[in-house]
Design an enzyme around this catalytic site. Structure first.
Site, PDB file in Angstrom:
ATOM      1  N   CYS A   1      13.682   8.049   9.871  1.00  0.00           N
ATOM      2  CA  CYS A   1      14.809   8.262  10.776  1.00  0.00           C
ATOM      3  C   CYS A   1      14.674   9.673  11.359  1.00  0.00           C
ATOM      4  O   CYS A   1      14.347  10.624  10.656  1.00  0.00           O
ATOM      5  CB  CYS A   1      16.172   8.161  10.124  1.00  0.00           C
ATOM      6  SG  CYS A   1      16.524   6.527   9.481  1.00  0.00           S
TER       7      CYS A   1
ATOM      8  N   ARG B   1       9.195   8.859  13.461  1.00  0.00           N
ATOM      9  CA  ARG B   1       9.889   8.790  12.172  1.00  0.00           C
ATOM     10  C   ARG B   1      10.575   7.444  11.941  1.00  0.00           C
ATOM     11  O   ARG B   1      11.143   7.205  10.879  1.00  0.00           O
ATOM     12  CB  ARG B   1      10.943   9.893  12.082  1.00  0.00           C
ATOM     13  CG  ARG B   1      10.381  11.289  12.201  1.00  0.00           C
ATOM     14  CD  ARG B   1      11.485  12.303  12.162  1.00  0.00           C
ATOM     15  NE  ARG B   1      12.101  12.341  10.856  1.00  0.00           N
ATOM     16  CZ  ARG B   1      11.709  13.110   9.856  1.00  0.00           C
ATOM     17  NH1 ARG B   1      10.693  13.926  10.022  1.00  0.00           N
ATOM     18  NH2 ARG B   1      12.322  13.075   8.703  1.00  0.00           N
TER      19      ARG B   1
ATOM     20  N   TRP C   1      14.751   4.141  10.963  1.00  0.00           N
ATOM     21  CA  TRP C   1      13.846   3.343  10.134  1.00  0.00           C
ATOM     22  C   TRP C   1      14.755   2.687   9.103  1.00  0.00           C
ATOM     23  O   TRP C   1      15.338   3.361   8.258  1.00  0.00           O
ATOM     24  CB  TRP C   1      12.804   4.234   9.449  1.00  0.00           C
ATOM     25  CG  TRP C   1      11.763   3.442   8.725  1.00  0.00           C
ATOM     26  CD1 TRP C   1      10.631   2.901   9.258  1.00  0.00           C
ATOM     27  CD2 TRP C   1      11.759   3.095   7.335  1.00  0.00           C
ATOM     28  NE1 TRP C   1       9.929   2.237   8.288  1.00  0.00           N
ATOM     29  CE2 TRP C   1      10.601   2.336   7.099  1.00  0.00           C
ATOM     30  CE3 TRP C   1      12.613   3.335   6.269  1.00  0.00           C
ATOM     31  CZ2 TRP C   1      10.275   1.829   5.842  1.00  0.00           C
ATOM     32  CZ3 TRP C   1      12.296   2.827   5.023  1.00  0.00           C
ATOM     33  CH2 TRP C   1      11.126   2.087   4.817  1.00  0.00           C
TER      34      TRP C   1
ATOM     35  N   ASN D   1      19.871  10.611   8.064  1.00  0.00           N
ATOM     36  CA  ASN D   1      18.535  10.257   7.581  1.00  0.00           C
ATOM     37  C   ASN D   1      18.572  10.388   6.060  1.00  0.00           C
ATOM     38  O   ASN D   1      18.904  11.451   5.558  1.00  0.00           O
ATOM     39  CB  ASN D   1      17.508  11.224   8.197  1.00  0.00           C
ATOM     40  CG  ASN D   1      16.167  11.240   7.491  1.00  0.00           C
ATOM     41  OD1 ASN D   1      15.490  12.252   7.467  1.00  0.00           O
ATOM     42  ND2 ASN D   1      15.762  10.139   6.921  1.00  0.00           N
ATOM     43  N   GLY D   2      18.279   9.297   5.351  1.00  0.00           N
ATOM     44  CA  GLY D   2      18.314   9.347   3.889  1.00  0.00           C
ATOM     45  C   GLY D   2      18.976   8.106   3.330  1.00  0.00           C
ATOM     46  O   GLY D   2      19.141   7.104   4.033  1.00  0.00           O
TER      47      GLY D   2
ATOM     48  N   GLU E   1      -9.725   4.924   2.223  1.00  0.00           N
ATOM     49  CA  GLU E   1      -9.072   5.418   3.436  1.00  0.00           C
ATOM     50  C   GLU E   1      -9.409   4.522   4.641  1.00  0.00           C
ATOM     51  O   GLU E   1      -8.539   4.222   5.462  1.00  0.00           O
ATOM     52  CB  GLU E   1      -9.497   6.881   3.677  1.00  0.00           C
ATOM     53  CG  GLU E   1      -8.973   7.526   4.941  1.00  0.00           C
ATOM     54  CD  GLU E   1      -7.451   7.546   5.093  1.00  0.00           C
ATOM     55  OE1 GLU E   1      -6.726   7.199   4.148  1.00  0.00           O
ATOM     56  OE2 GLU E   1      -6.994   7.872   6.202  1.00  0.00           O
TER      57      GLU E   1
ATOM     58  N   LYS F   1      -6.622   2.565   6.832  1.00  0.00           N
ATOM     59  CA  LYS F   1      -6.503   2.737   8.291  1.00  0.00           C
ATOM     60  C   LYS F   1      -6.515   1.383   8.980  1.00  0.00           C
ATOM     61  O   LYS F   1      -5.752   1.145   9.911  1.00  0.00           O
ATOM     62  CB  LYS F   1      -7.656   3.583   8.862  1.00  0.00           C
ATOM     63  CG  LYS F   1      -7.608   5.063   8.660  1.00  0.00           C
ATOM     64  CD  LYS F   1      -6.548   5.795   9.429  1.00  0.00           C
ATOM     65  CE  LYS F   1      -5.270   5.917   8.663  1.00  0.00           C
ATOM     66  NZ  LYS F   1      -5.084   6.980   7.724  1.00  0.00           N
TER      67      LYS F   1
ATOM     68  N   GLU G   1      -3.159  -0.711   8.176  1.00  0.00           N
ATOM     69  CA  GLU G   1      -1.879  -0.228   8.691  1.00  0.00           C
ATOM     70  C   GLU G   1      -1.753  -0.341  10.205  1.00  0.00           C
ATOM     71  O   GLU G   1      -0.642  -0.484  10.707  1.00  0.00           O
ATOM     72  CB  GLU G   1      -1.583   1.200   8.225  1.00  0.00           C
ATOM     73  CG  GLU G   1      -2.474   2.265   8.800  1.00  0.00           C
ATOM     74  CD  GLU G   1      -2.141   3.656   8.269  1.00  0.00           C
ATOM     75  OE1 GLU G   1      -0.980   3.936   7.989  1.00  0.00           O
ATOM     76  OE2 GLU G   1      -3.087   4.463   8.160  1.00  0.00           O
TER      77      GLU G   1
ATOM     78  N   HIS H   1     -17.441  -6.981 -10.075  1.00  0.00           N
ATOM     79  CA  HIS H   1     -16.442  -7.311 -11.099  1.00  0.00           C
ATOM     80  C   HIS H   1     -15.267  -8.084 -10.511  1.00  0.00           C
ATOM     81  O   HIS H   1     -14.191  -8.061 -11.080  1.00  0.00           O
ATOM     82  CB  HIS H   1     -15.976  -6.032 -11.790  1.00  0.00           C
ATOM     83  CG  HIS H   1     -17.106  -5.315 -12.459  1.00  0.00           C
ATOM     84  ND1 HIS H   1     -17.592  -5.676 -13.699  1.00  0.00           N
ATOM     85  CD2 HIS H   1     -17.893  -4.297 -12.033  1.00  0.00           C
ATOM     86  CE1 HIS H   1     -18.612  -4.895 -14.020  1.00  0.00           C
ATOM     87  NE2 HIS H   1     -18.816  -4.054 -13.008  1.00  0.00           N
TER      88      HIS H   1
ATOM     89  N   LYS I   1       6.323   7.794   9.977  1.00  0.00           N
ATOM     90  CA  LYS I   1       5.384   8.876   9.678  1.00  0.00           C
ATOM     91  C   LYS I   1       5.790   9.686   8.453  1.00  0.00           C
ATOM     92  O   LYS I   1       4.950  10.124   7.689  1.00  0.00           O
ATOM     93  CB  LYS I   1       5.345   9.782  10.920  1.00  0.00           C
ATOM     94  CG  LYS I   1       4.390  10.928  10.827  1.00  0.00           C
ATOM     95  CD  LYS I   1       3.016  10.493  11.205  1.00  0.00           C
ATOM     96  CE  LYS I   1       1.978  11.568  10.986  1.00  0.00           C
ATOM     97  NZ  LYS I   1       0.686  10.946  10.653  1.00  0.00           N
TER      98      LYS I   1
HETATM   99  C1  F6R Z   1      -1.412   6.634   6.356  1.00  0.00           C
HETATM  100  C2  F6R Z   1      -0.392   7.648   6.212  1.00  0.00           C
HETATM  101  C3  F6R Z   1       0.427   7.651   4.974  1.00  0.00           C
HETATM  102  C4  F6R Z   1       0.713   9.096   4.536  1.00  0.00           C
HETATM  103  C5  F6R Z   1       1.689   9.096   3.351  1.00  0.00           C
HETATM  104  C6  F6R Z   1       1.938  10.496   2.826  1.00  0.00           C
HETATM  105  O1  F6R Z   1      -2.119   6.790   7.540  1.00  0.00           O
HETATM  106  O2  F6R Z   1      -0.201   8.461   7.070  1.00  0.00           O
HETATM  107  O3  F6R Z   1      -0.174   6.922   3.955  1.00  0.00           O
HETATM  108  O4  F6R Z   1      -0.484   9.710   4.195  1.00  0.00           O
HETATM  109  O5  F6R Z   1       2.898   8.529   3.743  1.00  0.00           O
HETATM  110  O6  F6R Z   1       2.481  11.313   3.802  1.00  0.00           O
HETATM  111  P1  F6R Z   1       2.415  12.879   3.723  1.00  0.00           P
HETATM  112  O7  F6R Z   1       1.009  13.285   3.812  1.00  0.00           O
HETATM  113  O8  F6R Z   1       3.227  13.347   4.891  1.00  0.00           O
HETATM  114  O9  F6R Z   1       3.034  13.271   2.406  1.00  0.00           O
END
Ligand code: F6R
Length: 613
Positions: A2, A27, A73, A99-100, A486, A490, A493, A509, A608
């Protein structure tokens, strides 16, 4: 999660709020809304993106020099027009954005219903604004006093801004465990979840601390007090945010821009911190806490998501180069399992946003247990940066695409510098290797630059070949195992293709059962050590008709003969490999998502900055 924004001053609030919401859309993008006061209170809110709100508000009364806005969000209640913020009190006097999560909202709601309150939405936020109204009404209190008393009875996390239509010369804002920053302009104030909506108007900001309440007045007054009613002196800071950093420029998406920025952001992360010719490396936070870091019995790295993957690379780096024992923990697990953390441990929190709720909570726990808390963070002034004893910024600049790219390489660069520094000072790597690693680290930005150019066409082609797959497997060994994780994250998501990352040898395994001609297997095979082993793993995939896409180092002649497609990247020292091998995987996911028509920068269900646990 949010985004919230507020404005009070001489300018028209609506365009400032809308611009702010666009900046904060990363956000959350389930709904957007604004409340503006002029001759009366006007509220517009719409399910979906900020653009839906703009279209809806067209032609309506949007005049006014005070207002609040929100991009959601969803937590409590589905994304729709009714659950969208701002929410209004029962008497129509107060409007609030939040937000929260208010954890005791159900109890409060029951009590308020008994007092005759009627609720329209399913949100915890509407309960909060009714609760403030009830307290305000009962004792005929000023808004800030009612907010203060209400918040002292609330359990949970919040960043809120409240507007009172009977006192339209004031906004009241407060935070606990969700970020909030006040921007100070000429006869005007801004309130926002982060400085990005504020930066084009003023660089002067105050980051609110937990359980602080701010009152901003049209007459230029800013007052901050704690929830216990103690007056605080605002700590005004300058942020250094450039508007270009917040715009896409010539790129189609923020994610693409951020991938292409990596030669620069990795160089920025190293700027002033290493010099291979003079043979030195300086990481500010490490130097100020030298004794505790150098004598640490153990490092515990706490993080989530992509940052956790960077943490895993940290484990390989610290253990190999500095011979320090490392544990890498999901912050969400660490905080709830009564972990053994001692005063001679160093807990490193890795976070792009610096606001991730679980990482923050894990740090608080580590602090209580007496460990040295070290933050590796991108967002300047963020909660994690302020909570830790010491730390280092990665200086990647604002990362706006929801999928993390340049922050990841920034984190790995910083961890590499720390490990090399500690390794040399602790005598676990010889000077010759130390100097070689420094020189190689300095070469990384150019190598990323060259691989971005040399692999572009080929990656687009491969993306076209595998874009319709339902599943994908990513395999890597050693430093490339976290890169496999990773790469898979990527892909899933942003393209919604199910993908798994595995240590290559683990394939036998279990996951090998999944391999057939429809399964693309992305093998990150740039390793020097255990090279033959990964070649065997690739053979095993081919024997089961899997389609192999291999990331190899320049000049590799063995794997290119077995794999269906190979992507060559420049060679480097093995501990620094992840800084190069991750880049083609970021680009591959980007192009696949684009070809599948997905919203690359704002993938479904994600936000984010994960400020709720
Ligand atoms: C994936 C991504 C998330 C963040 C995770 C932690 O692309 O961006 O998995 O890495 O939410 O976020 P931060 O780094 O802001 O603590």
């Amino acid at each position: 999660m949010c985004g919230i924004v507020g404005y009070i001053g001489n300018k028209q609030a609506y365009p400032i709020l809308i611009n702010g919401l666009k900046r904060l859309e990363y956000r959350g993008y389930d709904s957007a809304g604004v409340a503006i006061y002029s001759d009366d209170l006007y509220i517009y809110k719409r399910k979906g993106k900020v653009q839906e709100l703009i279209d809806y508000a067209k032609g309506k009364n949007i005049k006014g020099t005070i207002g609040i806005g929100h991009t959601r969000w969803a937590t409590h209640g589905k994304p729709d027009n009714v659950n969208a913020h701002p929410h209004v009190s029962g008497n129509g006097r107060l409007t609030l954005i939040h937000n929260g999560i208010i954890e005791n909202y159900a109890l409060l709601k029951e009590a308020l219903k008994k007092e005759g309150h009627v609720f329209e939405s399913e949100t915890d936020t509407e309960v909060l604004v009714h609760f403030i109204e009830e307290i305000q009404k009962r004792d005929n209190l000023k808004l800030e006093e009612a907010v203060r008393i209400a918040l002292s009875k609330v359990v949970g996390a919040y960043a809120i801004v409240v507007m009172d239509k009977q006192d339209p010369d004031k906004l009241v804002a407060a935070r606990k465990a969700s970020p909030l920053v006040i921007g100070i302009g000429e006869d005007e104030f801004f309130v926002a979840s982060d400085p990005t909506p504020i930066a084009e108007y003023t660089q002067k900001v105050v980051f609110l601390n937990d359980e602080e309440i701010a009152m901003v007045n049209r007459n230029g007054d800013l007052q901050i007090k704690t929830i216990e009613d103690e007056i605080q002196t605002p700590f005004i800071q300058e942020v250094d945010l450039k508007i270009e950093e917040l715009e896409k420029g010539d790129y189609e998406h923020f994610m693409l821009k951020e991938i292409y920025e990596q030669p620069q952001t990795v160089a920025d992360c190293m700027r002033g911190r290493i010099n291979s010719k003079e043979g030195w490396i300086k990481v500010g936070g490490v130097d100020t806490t030298r004794d505790r870091i150098f004598n640490a019995k153990r490092f515990i790295i706490a993080a989530c998501g992509t940052s956790w993957h960077a943490g895993l690379i940290g484990e390989y780096l610290f253990e190999e180069l500095a011979r320090i024992s490392v544990e890498v923990e999901y912050a969400s697990e660490l905080r709830y399992r009564n972990p053994i953390i001692n005063s001679d441990d160093v807990v490193i929190a890795l976070s792009q946003s610096g606001e991730t709720a679980d990482t923050l909570a894990a740090l608080e726990l580590a602090k209580e247990k007496g460990a040295l808390c070290y933050g590796i963070v991108n967002n300047v002034g963020s909660s994690i940066a302020r909570l830790t004893h010491a730390g280092s910024y990665i200086h990647a600049g604002p990362e706006i695409g929801v999928a993390s790219t340049k922050a990841f390489t920034g984190q790995v660069t910083l961890l590499s510098m720390m490990a090399i520094h500690l390794g040399y000072e602790r005598g676990t790597i010889p000077r010759s290797y130390y100097l070689q690693l420094l020189e190689e680290l300095e070469n990384i930005p150019n190598k990323i630059e060259s691989l971005l150019k040399s692999t572009k066409k080929q990656i687009e082609f491969i993306a076209g070949e595998i874009k319709d797959a339902d599943n994908a497997l990513y395999l890597g060994r050693g430093y490339n195992f976290p890169i496999a994780l990773e790469g898979a994250l990527k892909l899933k998501e942003i393209s919604y293709i199910h993908a798994e990352g595995y240590p290559a040898a683990e394939m036998k395994h279990g996951p090998i059962a999944l391999i057939d001609e429809n399964m693309p297997v992305i093998c990150i095979a740039t390793n020097k050590s255990a090279y033959e082993k990964i070649v065997s793993n690739i053979q095993e995939v081919k024997a089961r008709k899997g389609m192999v896409i291999a990331i190899v180092k320049e000049g590799d002649t063995v794997i290119s003969k077995i794999a269906d497609y190979t992507i060559e990247i420049p060679d480097t020292d093995e501990p620094l490999t992840p800084l190069l091998s991750v880049v083609p995987l970021q680009l591959l996911s980007y192009h696949i998502a684009l070809m599948r028509g997905c919203n690359v920068d704002q993938p479904r269900n994600l936000a984010k900055s994960v400020t709720v646990e």
